[in-house]
Structure formats: C-alpha cells, structure tokens
Design a protein around this motif. Structure first.
Motif, mmCIF file in Angstrom:
data_model
loop_
_atom_site.group_PDB
_atom_site.id
_atom_site.type_symbol
_atom_site.label_atom_id
_atom_site.label_comp_id
_atom_site.label_asym_id
_atom_site.label_seq_id
_atom_site.Cartn_x
_atom_site.Cartn_y
_atom_site.Cartn_z
ATOM 1 N N ALA A 50 0.828 -1.200 0.000
ATOM 2 C CA ALA A 50 0.000 0.000 0.000
ATOM 3 C C ALA A 50 0.865 1.252 0.000
ATOM 4 N N CYS A 51 1.992 1.197 0.708
ATOM 5 C CA CYS A 51 2.871 2.369 0.772
ATOM 6 C C CYS A 51 3.691 2.527 -0.500
ATOM 7 N N GLY A 52 3.629 1.559 -1.365
ATOM 8 C CA GLY A 52 4.405 1.648 -2.600
ATOM 9 C C GLY A 52 5.804 1.078 -2.470
ATOM 10 N N ASP A 53 6.091 0.388 -1.372
ATOM 11 C CA ASP A 53 7.418 -0.218 -1.219
ATOM 12 C C ASP A 53 7.361 -1.649 -1.739
ATOM 13 N N LEU A 54 7.563 -1.793 -3.057
ATOM 14 C CA LEU A 54 7.373 -3.105 -3.674
ATOM 15 C C LEU A 54 8.427 -4.106 -3.225
ATOM 16 N N ILE A 55 9.651 -3.624 -3.047
ATOM 17 C CA ILE A 55 10.723 -4.539 -2.641
ATOM 18 C C ILE A 55 10.424 -5.113 -1.267
ATOM 19 N N GLY A 56 10.017 -4.207 -0.370
ATOM 20 C CA GLY A 56 9.674 -4.651 0.974
ATOM 21 C C GLY A 56 8.500 -5.616 0.943
ATOM 22 N N ALA A 57 7.518 -5.317 0.103
ATOM 23 C CA ALA A 57 6.352 -6.175 0.011
ATOM 24 C C ALA A 57 6.751 -7.561 -0.466
ATOM 25 N N HIS A 58 7.602 -7.582 -1.501
ATOM 26 C CA HIS A 58 8.037 -8.857 -2.055
ATOM 27 C C HIS A 58 8.754 -9.679 -0.989
ATOM 28 N N LYS A 59 9.577 -9.006 -0.224
ATOM 29 C CA LYS A 59 10.343 -9.678 0.822
ATOM 30 C C LYS A 59 9.390 -10.238 1.872
ATOM 31 N N ALA A 60 8.441 -9.401 2.310
ATOM 32 C CA ALA A 60 7.531 -9.808 3.376
ATOM 33 C C ALA A 60 6.676 -10.990 2.925
ATOM 34 N N TYR A 61 6.156 -10.917 1.683
ATOM 35 C CA TYR A 61 5.359 -12.039 1.181
ATOM 36 C C TYR A 61 6.216 -13.296 1.099
ATOM 37 N N GLY A 62 7.446 -13.101 0.666
ATOM 38 C CA GLY A 62 8.343 -14.247 0.530
ATOM 39 C C GLY A 62 8.572 -14.943 1.858
ATOM 40 N N LYS A 63 8.588 -14.168 2.941
ATOM 41 C CA LYS A 63 8.840 -14.754 4.265
ATOM 42 C C LYS A 63 7.693 -15.639 4.725
ATOM 43 N N MET A 64 6.525 -15.444 4.108
ATOM 44 C CA MET A 64 5.371 -16.258 4.503
ATOM 45 C C MET A 64 5.613 -17.739 4.219
ATOM 46 N N ARG A 65 6.462 -17.994 3.271
ATOM 47 C CA ARG A 65 6.651 -19.355 2.769
ATOM 48 C C ARG A 65 6.873 -20.380 3.897
ATOM 49 N N ASP A 66 7.696 -20.008 4.867
ATOM 50 C CA ASP A 66 8.059 -20.967 5.903
ATOM 51 C C ASP A 66 6.922 -21.253 6.865
ATOM 52 N N PHE A 67 5.915 -20.412 6.844
ATOM 53 C CA PHE A 67 4.866 -20.565 7.861
ATOM 54 C C PHE A 67 3.535 -20.989 7.250
ATOM 55 N N CYS A 68 3.569 -21.379 5.969
ATOM 56 C CA CYS A 68 2.346 -21.840 5.338
ATOM 57 C C CYS A 68 2.041 -23.247 5.806
ATOM 58 N N THR A 69 0.792 -23.480 6.192
ATOM 59 C CA THR A 69 0.439 -24.811 6.676
ATOM 60 C C THR A 69 -0.506 -25.524 5.733
ATOM 61 N N ALA A 70 -1.141 -24.795 4.842
ATOM 62 C CA ALA A 70 -2.059 -25.443 3.908
ATOM 63 C C ALA A 70 -1.701 -25.012 2.499
ATOM 64 N N PRO A 71 -2.007 -25.868 1.516
ATOM 65 C CA PRO A 71 -1.710 -25.493 0.129
ATOM 66 C C PRO A 71 -2.348 -24.161 -0.231
ATOM 67 N N LYS A 72 -3.502 -23.901 0.318
ATOM 68 C CA LYS A 72 -4.178 -22.660 -0.030
ATOM 69 C C LYS A 72 -3.331 -21.443 0.345
ATOM 70 N N HIS A 73 -2.656 -21.562 1.486
ATOM 71 C CA HIS A 73 -1.797 -20.453 1.909
ATOM 72 C C HIS A 73 -0.721 -20.169 0.874
ATOM 73 N N ILE A 74 -0.137 -21.277 0.397
ATOM 74 C CA ILE A 74 0.940 -21.097 -0.586
ATOM 75 C C ILE A 74 0.384 -20.449 -1.845
ATOM 76 N N VAL A 75 -0.818 -20.897 -2.229
ATOM 77 C CA VAL A 75 -1.422 -20.326 -3.425
ATOM 78 C C VAL A 75 -1.650 -18.827 -3.233
ATOM 79 N N ASP A 76 -2.192 -18.469 -2.084
ATOM 80 C CA ASP A 76 -2.436 -17.049 -1.832
ATOM 81 C C ASP A 76 -1.152 -16.254 -1.882
ATOM 82 N N MET A 77 -0.156 -16.826 -1.208
ATOM 83 C CA MET A 77 1.132 -16.150 -1.171
ATOM 84 C C MET A 77 1.676 -15.955 -2.592
ATOM 85 N N SER A 78 1.608 -17.042 -3.391
ATOM 86 C CA SER A 78 2.160 -16.956 -4.737
ATOM 87 C C SER A 78 1.409 -15.926 -5.568
#
Lengths: 481, 480
Positions: free
Chosen positions: A144-172
């Motif tokens: 929302a703030c326009g910090d795309l690099i930060g957003a990409h990084k933050a979304y990428g960090k979700m990967r380790d904490f996904c517990t269901a396939p749906k989470h991964i799909v959302d993240m991707s």
C-alpha cells in the motif's frame, strides 16, 4: 497559452532524452479505459499515460493525483504532482499538499511500527498461522505504501509458515502481482509453476486458470516470445472477467492475444485457433476492431488489417506492458503479410504490391530488399522492370551440390588426418622449446591418435623452435663445408 | 684412371635390371669402388675429357652423382661456376632407383646447387631443375628435402605457375625426422625436420596465393596450422595469420576454431594474431565503412608481417563478395546503384568508387566467371547510357553435372584405400601394441576403448570407412 508552451518544451526535452512520446490522440476514452482497472495498476497506468501522452497527460495526472490522495503512497503522489507541475504549473492540482503528505507519512510509519511489533510478538508465541498472517499484513502494508521490494520480501517470508496449500497459493498470487509490477517476470514464471503443482481439484483449477494464463501470457510477452504469449492468452478462459483487474483487464487479454497471434501465427492457425476459438471470442467481442483486423488478415486483405493496426497504434503505445513490443509486433505482422501476399505469385509488379500495402514504391522496395537479405522472403528484385520475382529452386541440383560439398569436406578432412598421422609417425611433431614460457602440460590430447604416439615424444628433447624466414641462413650452414 | 672410368661406366650392366639385381650391382659399385677411391681421383680427367662427360647421368646415375659431389666438395663455389649445368642436367635425367644408394651425396649436391643459383639471382634455373627432379623421383607424394628447396626457389623466382606441377600433388608420406636420426649411425640424407615440413606448407600456400587459388592455399596452410605437437612453432604462427586472411578470401569469413588444436594453441594463436581476427570480424559485418576503418588500423601490423598484399586482396574480395551477394537479392540492378553502395574499401580514392570503375569491376568478375550476369547499356551514347546488370537465375545457372560427382567418388575411393593401409600400419605399430598391452593390464585404465587383439586387426582394418569410424572422424575434426 503559457501552459502549452511549457508542456511542449517539456515533451521536447523528454524526447531528446531518448524516451518516447505519443503525440497523436489515442482512440480510447480515458475514464472508460482506466475504469477497467483497480488498485495499484490503475494508478501506474495513469502515471504512464501522464509521462508519455501529449494529449491525455494532464487529465491522467489529475485522475492519478485524486486517486493517490485516497491511498498512503506518498512517493508516487509526489511523482504525479511533479510531472503535472512540469506540464501545467498553473493547475490547482499541481501543488504538493504538504500537510497531507506529512500526516500520511507519520501515519504509515506508526502503522509499520505497529505491524512490526505485532509480528515480533507472534514470533515469540511460535504460532505459525499468526506469524504467517503477520507477514502478510506487513506485505500488504508495504504494498500500500508503494514499497514493492519490501512487500516482495515480506510475502516471501510467509513461505516458511504456510500450513495449507491454499496459503501457498495465496502467497504466490500476491508475489505474482508484486513481481509483475516490478517487471520481474522470471519470478512470475516460477510462482505460476508453483501454483500449478498445488492445484489438485478441477474446481480449484477452474478458479486459478484465468489468472495463471494471463500472468504467463505477460511473462512470455515480456520475453518477446510472442507465439507462446499468444497461446497463453488464447487459453485464458472467459471467466477472467474483471477478477484480475488489479493486473490486467479482459480488454487487454483480447488485444495482447490478438496482436501476438497476428505476429506469430499462419493464416490457417489464425482461423482455427483465434477466430474459431469460442472462449477467446468473448474477449474479442470487447475489442471488435481486433477481430476485424484478424479476419482481414485471414482473408488476405493485408492493407486493411495494417490500416486498423496503424489507427490503434497510439493506444497500444500507451499500454504499460505492450509499448515496448509494439514496433517488433507490427514489423512481424507486416513482414508476414508481405510474405503471405507473395506466396501465390511467381512474379509481381512492385507497383501493384505498393498499392496493396498502401506504401510508396521506393520504401517498399527497400523493405523487400531487407527481407530478402534476412532470408525471410524467397524472391529477387528486378529494379529495371520494377518486378519482384520468386526464386526458382531446383531440389535435384541442390542435392547434387550438397552431396558434392559434403564429399569434398570429407575428402579434405581425411587427407588432413592422414597427413597428420603420417607426420606423427615420422616424428615430425612440433616440440615446445625448453626456454618457452607458454607453460603447459606435456600430455594434452591432440586427437584420437594421441594415444598411439605417446612414445615418440621422448625423441624430441632439446629441440628448439626456429623459423627459417625464407633465407638460406637457416639451413644448417652447409655452404661453409 | 682409365680403369676407374671403365668400372664406373660398367655399372649398371643393363638399363632394365630387376630391383634385386640393381641393388646388388649398386652395392658392389659402392663397396668396390666409390667408397674406396680417393676423392681427387674422381675429379680427375681422362685425357682432356672430364669424367662426367664420359658418364650418362640417366644410366650411370650413382657414379655420376659421386663424381659430381666430389667435384663440388673439392672445388666449392668455383666448381659450381662451371658445373651447374651438369647438376641441372643430372637432376632432369637421373634414375630414381639408384639415388637411394647415395642420398647423402645427392642432398649435398642439390642443396649446394640451389644455394648457388639463388645466390646468383637465377633461382629460375633451380626451379626448372628441381621440378623435373621431384617429378622424376620414385614417389612425389613423399615429402623430401627437395620440396622445401623447390618451394622456396619458386617464391624467390616468382614462378607460381611452375610450382603448381609439384604442389598439386598432395604430400602424404614423410621420411623419418631428424630427431630419429640423431645418434644413429645410418644418416641417410633423407631426413627432414618439422620446420622443413611446416615451411613447405607455408611456402606452398604462398605460391597458391600467387595464382589466387585460395582453396588450395587454405588447405595447405591449414595443414601447417594444425600440425601435431605439444608446442607451437613460429612458422605456425605466421601460417595462422595468413590462414585467417585466406579464410576471408575463400569463404568470406574467419575460419572457425579447429577442434584438432589444443586449447593452449588456440589461445596463443588468438593472442598473437588478434589484429587479423578483428580485421576478419570487420570483414564479416559487411559494413564497408567499418571495414575500411579497421583496415586502416591494422595496416601497419600487416605491413610489418608482410601480409599487406593479402590484405589488399581481402579488400578486393570484400567488394567482389558484396557484389556476388547482390545476385540473391536482385534480378536487375543499375550499375550506378551498385556504385552508390560504396563497396570499395581499398582506400585508393580517385575513381575507385565511381560508376565506370564499378562497371569495370563487374565486367572483370563476369569474365572470370565469378558471377553469372550480363551488362546492358540503355543507349549507344556512353554519356547518356545507364548500365544495368542482369543476374542470371541461381538454380539453373549452377546445375551440377554428374561428372563432378563421379570424379569425387573416385577420389574418395582412392582415399579410402590409403586410409585402410594407414590404419593397418597404425594397427601393427609399436605404440599401438603397447597401448593395447597397457589397456589389458590396467583393466579399467582404458575401459573398453578398442579392446582388441592384434590377431583381429585385419578385420578392424577392413571395417574402416564404415559409419562408426566416419562419425568418429567427423567428431574429431572441425567441419570447414
């Protein structure tokens, strides 16, 4: 009056700086066009038009500024206002709202801190789901703030904490969106692949397919793989509708798909895969002129087809994804049209052809020469009589020539090998001078026969290279005997 | 003295002796007479007649050779002043079967003769004599010391056409090298060094350059470039420079890197001949402006290396190849339009790029058969005339006649016979047998690589030229 001179001066400078500027008036209606999009891409597109279109820039920028005021993206707000200042300094919108900026900046900073804090506490609690959501919140906030690099990084960090396939799909999906906006297309490809492996049920697939196809289409387009791009867009189900508005609209799918197909497919394929494609027809109905262009091409009315494309060129040049490829795509369509046009003829007058393509004869001749030299057109130009003549081919003599060439090559290779082997067996190898500092191992394999001759290396110790430069002195001085 | 002459003229007893008889008689002559008689006896005279005049070089070859050699040994340069005609005569009429009994003397004589002729600025005499001598020798495709002398003399005398008679015969066999001979008692006079061989290929290529036979020049020079060995000779480096330019003249492109070369050799070639490669890549861009700029930059290097002539040829070739390329694009084209394309990069200025000059160049190319085209003038008045080039259709023009194919097949058949015999020779060579022994002993050192016994070598030899071997051969060498 003062405004327009400033604007003109600005556009001249922009063009001198190597950036393209669209002078013509696009055919679309700005409000209608931009109404197709939502979210970040809407503003991105407005800004793009604001930077490149002479006719629509001020309007687009004003719309952008209005929209940006409702977001928290201070940086882009600044960019928009600055651009408007350059074009129309007197406009009421062309003043930075410092107060709003300060408040927003402070607000976002506070928000960031809050999210950070929350994330930390989640991490302390070691609850995976909370941590995942914490990262997601953070990603959304950065986005929302326009910090795309930060957003990409933050979304990428979700990967380790996904517990269901749906989470991964959302993240991707989130990552795909960010990557497209960053123009980071290789990442798009890998995320699409990730989702494809995770969708199991037909229902899921149904749901994901439109977005994935569109994203892949963009990926191939960005790589200049127009044929693959066309296929992706053609496969996109009509259910896409407005569901992917924050990335691409259905109109875009129609235009991208149609242009890429025109540039990369034969007439037969255009008929079977584009015009007769019931899914894609839904898209084409949104852009009827594209449908017309393709039918014209299919019915060999090339000049009409090219004319339509030319009329709409300004629109496409102002498209955020398409503008880089327009020249290449148009050139391919034109080349293909010329080649297709010439197929049934063995000889055609340049005059007739110039009429058919609506181009001055001289320019066309130059273009044809270019095509012939690139090997795209099998023909020759008869400048004296103003004709384009097909090349006659004689497969039989061609085969003879090829056979002869292969035989000669073989003969030469074999002779060369024989000489080489004979030289080796006579001990005539070039021996490295001892003093030479070129330094290399003594047993580098020279060829298949190196095994056979390993022994003869022994015989050469102490030989130095010398070069008889054509005078007799190097011949052992026998004259003194 | 008379007795000596009688002995000398006695051998050989007849002209058409079998090899065995000839061998016996020559040995008798050597041991009984030539090797024992003091040298000054051989140079004496019978009455007022020279011994040489009593001998027939075509029949008493061995005796004649020894007498000649003795004269030169004793008399030095002075003797050559009078006797060079005798040497030349001897070279054109000797009996190749007897030469091998006096190779050492033969070589000494020939080398002195050639040096004398070159020293007296009459290399042409040496060229004529050596040409006949090489063609007379029992197997002209075997490299001999005469090949190198001949090639060098031809270069000195600018006798390009004379050289072809010898150069057109592909050299296949080589006598054992000097290195093998060192230390051994039997120095037979036929040995050569790798420098000799490399120089011959280089000179040969230069001679072909002289007659603008780029293809043969390219082949010869390539042989020098890819000569086997762990080191690189300076001769090879010189050859490589010319090789790049010849490749441009022949195919219009820099020859691809040869796979037979070791990476090290490639690196050295590249470094030393960098100017040539940049020149070549500029040539390949087909951009006249860029090429002439590059040509100007490299001109000094080429002049230093003595390759300016070749570079000049490249510039001519650049224009020719551009004009030839036009035939793929045009059926007819005005000469003035060709002139406007500015293919001329020779930098001579003046009218080199003009319409008339271009027309002249095209006319020359048509006359030499480089392109199939016709020129036509639009009006009889030369001032108002506009010349048009009509290029002939490509397919019909170059129809291949079956004869060329037949010939090629014959050549390859004969080649494959040579390959087979070579293969057999390799199969029974010491090195290969040792390799086999090692391979079978190591049992894993060389897994399954041609595991075969010497007994079945014959079958292996018979299989040469089958698909597998051909593939291997092509894999191992760069196609060009």
């Amino acid at each position: 009056m003062a405004t327009s001179t400033t604007a003109q001066a600005h556009w001249t400078i922009t063009e001198a700086g190597g950036q393209f500027v669209v002078h013509g008036i696009p055919r679309f209606d700005l409000e209608g066009y931009i109404g197709n999009y939502s979210g970040r891409t809407r503003i991105d597109r407005l800004l793009f038009i604001g930077h490149h279109s002479v006719a629509f820039a001020p309007e687009a920028l004003k719309l952008a500024i209005k929209a940006l005021k409702e977001t928290v993206d201070v940086r882009r707000y600044q960019i928009a206002v600055e651009q408007l200042q350059r074009l129309a300094p007197d406009d009421p919108d062309a003043v930075l709202d410092e107060e709003w900026m300060e408040i927003t900046t402070r607000k976002t900073a506070k928000e960031s801190e809050k999210i950070e804090q929350a994330l930390k506490s989640y991490k302390g609690n070691l609850i995976k789901e909370s941590i995942r959501m914490g990262h997601e919140d953070q990603g959304n906030h950065f986005y929302a703030c326009g910090d795309l690099i930060g957003a990409h990084k933050a979304y990428g960090k979700m990967r380790d904490f996904c517990t269901a396939p749906k989470h991964i799909v959302d993240m991707s999906l989130a990552l795909i969106k960010v990557s497209i906006e960053q123009n980071n297309f290789p990442a798009v490809n890998s995320h699409v692949a990730k989702i494809r492996t995770l969708t199991r049920t037909a229902e899921e697939e149904e749901q994901m397919k439109p977005r994935l196809c569109a994203a892949m289409g963009l990926f191939h387009l960005a790589n200049g793989a127009y044929r693959e791009s066309a296929r992706s867009f053609l496969e996109t189900p009509a259910s896409l509708g407005a569901t992917y508005n924050d990335v691409i609209s259905s109109n875009d799918v129609a235009v991208y798909g149609a242009l890429c197909s025109l540039a990369s497919m034969s007439r037969k394929e255009l008929k079977s895969e584009v015009l007769d494609n019931s899914e894609f027809r839904n898209f084409l109905e949104l852009e009827p002129h594209m449908r017309k262009a393709i039918s014209y091409f299919y019915s060999a009315k090339y000049s009409e087809c090219l004319k339509i494309l030319e009329e709409w060129k300004n629109d496409y040049l102002l498209d955020i994804h398409l503008h880089k490829h327009i020249d290449a795509l148009y050139e391919r369509v034109r080349t293909k049209a010329i080649v297709q046009y010439f197929i049934p003829f063995s000889c055609v007058t340049l005059k007739g052809m110039a009429e058919a393509f609506n181009t001055p004869e001289e320019k066309l001749a130059k273009e044809l020469v270019g095509l012939i030299e690139n090997g795209k057109l099998m023909a020759r130009v008869d400048t004296k009589n103003g004709l384009l003549v097909a090349k006659s081919t004689d497969p039989r003599s061609q085969v003879h020539r090829d056979a002869l060439l292969i035989a000669r090559t073989y003969e030469k290779q074999a002779r060369m090998k024989l000489v080489r082997m004979n030289m080796i067996s006579a001990g005539l190898e070039v021996k490295q001078a001892k003093t030479s500092n070129t330094g290399r191992g003594s047993s580098a394999p020279e060829g298949p026969e190196s095994e056979f001759v390993g022994v003869s290396h022994q015989a050469f110790l102490g030989m130095k290279n010398r070069f008889p430069s054509g005078n007799a002195s190097s011949f052992g001085g026998w004259g003194k005997q | 003295m008379e007795q000596l002459v009688a002995t000398l003229t006695h051998y050989p007893t007849a002209q058409n002796l079998s090899d065995v008889e000839l061998d016996q008689q020559c040995k008798e002559l050597l041991s009984g007479c030539l090797n024992n008689v003091p040298v000054h006896h051989l140079t004496g005279a019978v009455g007022d007649r020279d011994i040489l005049s009593l001998l027939d070089p075509g029949i008493n070859t061995l005796a004649y050779l020894f007498v000649l050699c003795a004269k030169l040994d004793l008399g030095g340069v002075a003797a050559l002043q009078t006797d060079w005609r005798n040497v030349a005569g001897f070279l054109t009429s000797y009996d190749p079967r007897q030469i091998k009994y006096g190779l050492k003397e033969f070589r000494r004589t020939v080398e002195r003769f050639v040096q004398f002729m070159e020293g007296n600025h009459k290399p042409i005499v040496a060229v004529k004599a050596l040409k006949k001598a090489i063609l007379r020798s029992s197997n002209p495709s075997t490299f001999s010391f005469m090949h190198l002398l001949f090639a060098r003399a031809c270069l000195k005398a600018n006798c390009f056409r004379d050289a072809l008679a010898v150069l057109d015969i592909d050299v296949f066999d080589f006598p054992l090298s000097k290195n093998y001979m060192e230390g051994s008692q039997d120095i037979r006079g036929s040995e050569v060094s790798y420098q000799d061989v490399l120089s011959y290929f280089l000179y040969g290529a230069m001679l072909y350059h002289g007659v603008k036979n780029w293809e043969r020049a390219f082949d010869l020079i390539q042989t020098a470039v890819i000569a086997p060995g762990s080191g690189l000779s300076k001769i090879q480096v010189e050859a490589y420079k010319k090789y790049v330019l010849t490749g441009l003249l022949l195919n219009g492109k820099v020859p691809p890197t040869l796979k037979s070369l070791s990476p090290n050799a490639v690196r050295i070639y590249r470094t030393i001949a960098r100017a040539y490669e940049t020149f070549g890549s500029a040539f390949m861009t087909r951009d006249a402006e860029l090429f002439s700029k590059e040509a100007a930059l490299t001109a000094d290097t080429f002049a230093q290396d003595g390759n300016s002539g070749l570079a000049q040829q490249c510039m001519e070739a650049f224009r020719h190849q551009q004009i030839i390329a036009l035939k793929d694009t045009y059926v007819t084209l005005g000469v003035d339009e060709i002139a406007q394309k500015k293919f001329d990069v020779s930098g001579r200025g003046g009218d080199a790029g003009s319409k008339e000059e271009t027309e002249r160049v095209i006319l020359g190319m048509i006359e030499r058969g480089q392109i199939k085209a016709t020129l036509s003038h639009s009006s009889p008045d030369p001032a108002a005339s506009k010349t048009t080039v009509s290029f002939a259709g490509d397919a019909t023009a170059d129809a291949v006649d079956g004869l060329a194919l037949e010939e090629q097949i014959m050549r390859i058949v004969s080649l494959s016979i040579q390959v087979k015999s070579m293969d057999r020779k390799m199969g029974i060579s010491n090195e290969y047998l040792q390799f086999l022994t090692r391979a079978s002993k190591g049992n894993g050192g060389f897994p399954s690589l041609m595991q075969m016994d010497p007994e079945i070598l014959d079958e292996y030899g018979g299989g040469w030229g089958d698909d597998d071997d051909m593939d291997e051969m092509q894999d191992n060498d760069e196609p060009w």
